[in-house]
Design a protein around this motif. Sequence first.
Motif, PDB file in Angstrom:
ATOM      1  N   ALA A   1      -2.731   8.195  -7.712  1.00  6.72           N
ATOM      2  CA  ALA A   1      -2.941   8.024  -6.272  1.00  6.72           C
ATOM      3  C   ALA A   1      -3.814   6.805  -5.986  1.00  6.72           C
ATOM      4  CB  ALA A   1      -3.584   9.285  -5.691  1.00  6.72           C
ATOM      5  N   GLY A   2      -4.860   6.625  -6.792  1.00 11.09           N
ATOM      6  CA  GLY A   2      -5.746   5.488  -6.577  1.00 11.09           C
ATOM      7  C   GLY A   2      -5.043   4.160  -6.766  1.00 11.09           C
ATOM      8  N   ARG A   3      -4.189   4.070  -7.782  1.00  7.69           N
ATOM      9  CA  ARG A   3      -3.464   2.818  -8.013  1.00  7.69           C
ATOM     10  C   ARG A   3      -2.362   2.611  -6.979  1.00  7.69           C
ATOM     11  NH1 ARG A   3      -5.194  -0.414 -12.257  1.00  7.69           N
ATOM     12  NH2 ARG A   3      -3.759  -1.762 -11.114  1.00  7.69           N
ATOM     13  N   TRP A   4      -1.720   3.699  -6.564  1.00  6.09           N
ATOM     14  CA  TRP A   4      -0.619   3.579  -5.601  1.00  6.09           C
ATOM     15  C   TRP A   4      -1.134   3.096  -4.244  1.00  6.09           C
ATOM     16  CZ3 TRP A   4       4.555   3.815  -6.157  1.00  6.09           C
ATOM     17  CH2 TRP A   4       5.326   3.910  -4.995  1.00  6.09           C
ATOM     18  N   PHE A   5      -2.283   3.650  -3.812  1.00  2.75           N
ATOM     19  CA  PHE A   5      -2.849   3.268  -2.511  1.00  2.75           C
ATOM     20  C   PHE A   5      -3.923   2.188  -2.642  1.00  2.75           C
ATOM     21  CE2 PHE A   5      -1.337   7.656  -1.855  1.00  2.75           C
ATOM     22  CZ  PHE A   5      -0.475   7.436  -0.786  1.00  2.75           C
ATOM     23  N   ASP A   6      -4.087   1.675  -3.857  1.00  2.00           N
ATOM     24  CA  ASP A   6      -5.025   0.584  -4.123  1.00  2.00           C
ATOM     25  C   ASP A   6      -6.464   0.958  -3.736  1.00  2.00           C
ATOM     26  OD1 ASP A   6      -5.627  -1.869  -5.185  1.00  2.00           O
ATOM     27  OD2 ASP A   6      -5.375  -2.943  -3.283  1.00  2.00           O
ATOM     28  N   VAL A   7      -6.854   2.173  -4.105  1.00  2.00           N
ATOM     29  CA  VAL A   7      -8.237   2.629  -3.907  1.00  2.00           C
ATOM     30  C   VAL A   7      -8.861   2.713  -5.295  1.00  2.00           C
ATOM     31  CG1 VAL A   7      -9.749   4.393  -2.941  1.00  2.00           C
ATOM     32  CG2 VAL A   7      -7.519   3.933  -1.880  1.00  2.00           C
TER      33      VAL A   7
END
Length: 237
Positions: free
Chosen positions: A186-192
Amino acid sequence: MKVTLLVSEWCNVCPNAERVWRQVNDEKDFELEVLDVAQPEGRKVIAEKLIKTVPATLVDGELKKVGVPGAEEARELVRCAPPREGGAEGREEAAATMTMRRGPRHMVRSAVVYLALGGLSLVGWGDLLGGGIGLFHLFTYGFIAFMIFGVAEHMLPRFTGHPVRTGWLQAAQLGLLHGGLWLFVAGRWFDVIPVAGSGAALMWVGIGAAAARLMPLVWRPSTAEVAAERSSRTEAA
């Protein structure tokens, strides 16, 4: 009374024989030993008894059955054994078993699911990196790591004769691995990046929990090695 069941990892009916004997072992008080003929202990028995087919059942060292016994047939073979007090709860769980337990089975199933999800990159973008590093890790970490841990948890107790630790550490391992992976994705997908970093940290802790459960089986001498050492000491004396 001791029942020895000879099996093989590649025998498709051997798990049925083991299930029958474990069911009867829940009812009757006798020692049940499951030996894989691919391992030294199993090879020694089939060589001594000239057994050519598995599954094979020995009662107190005497060959009694080749093939899968029915429940009533198995009960008849151990009719002299006393009833087990407390049923299945009165029996210690064996360290080695042909049947894959819930923990490693969950790992392998998860690996297959992550393999399918990781394949979305191939379907949508034509290569594993097309969907980004997050989806790529569904394959590299999700599939590969879960498959390795699942197979290791199933096989190492059979090779070493030692049980793998379960309970809260097993639950923590599964939670950390799954939760960390999805936080990272999720962090990589939404760039967080902080979310991705937290997920990566949880994954590493999960790997540490897996190592804490599996490494003691590797470092300790196997039960076969201990038995051989005791036998050599006895002969020397």
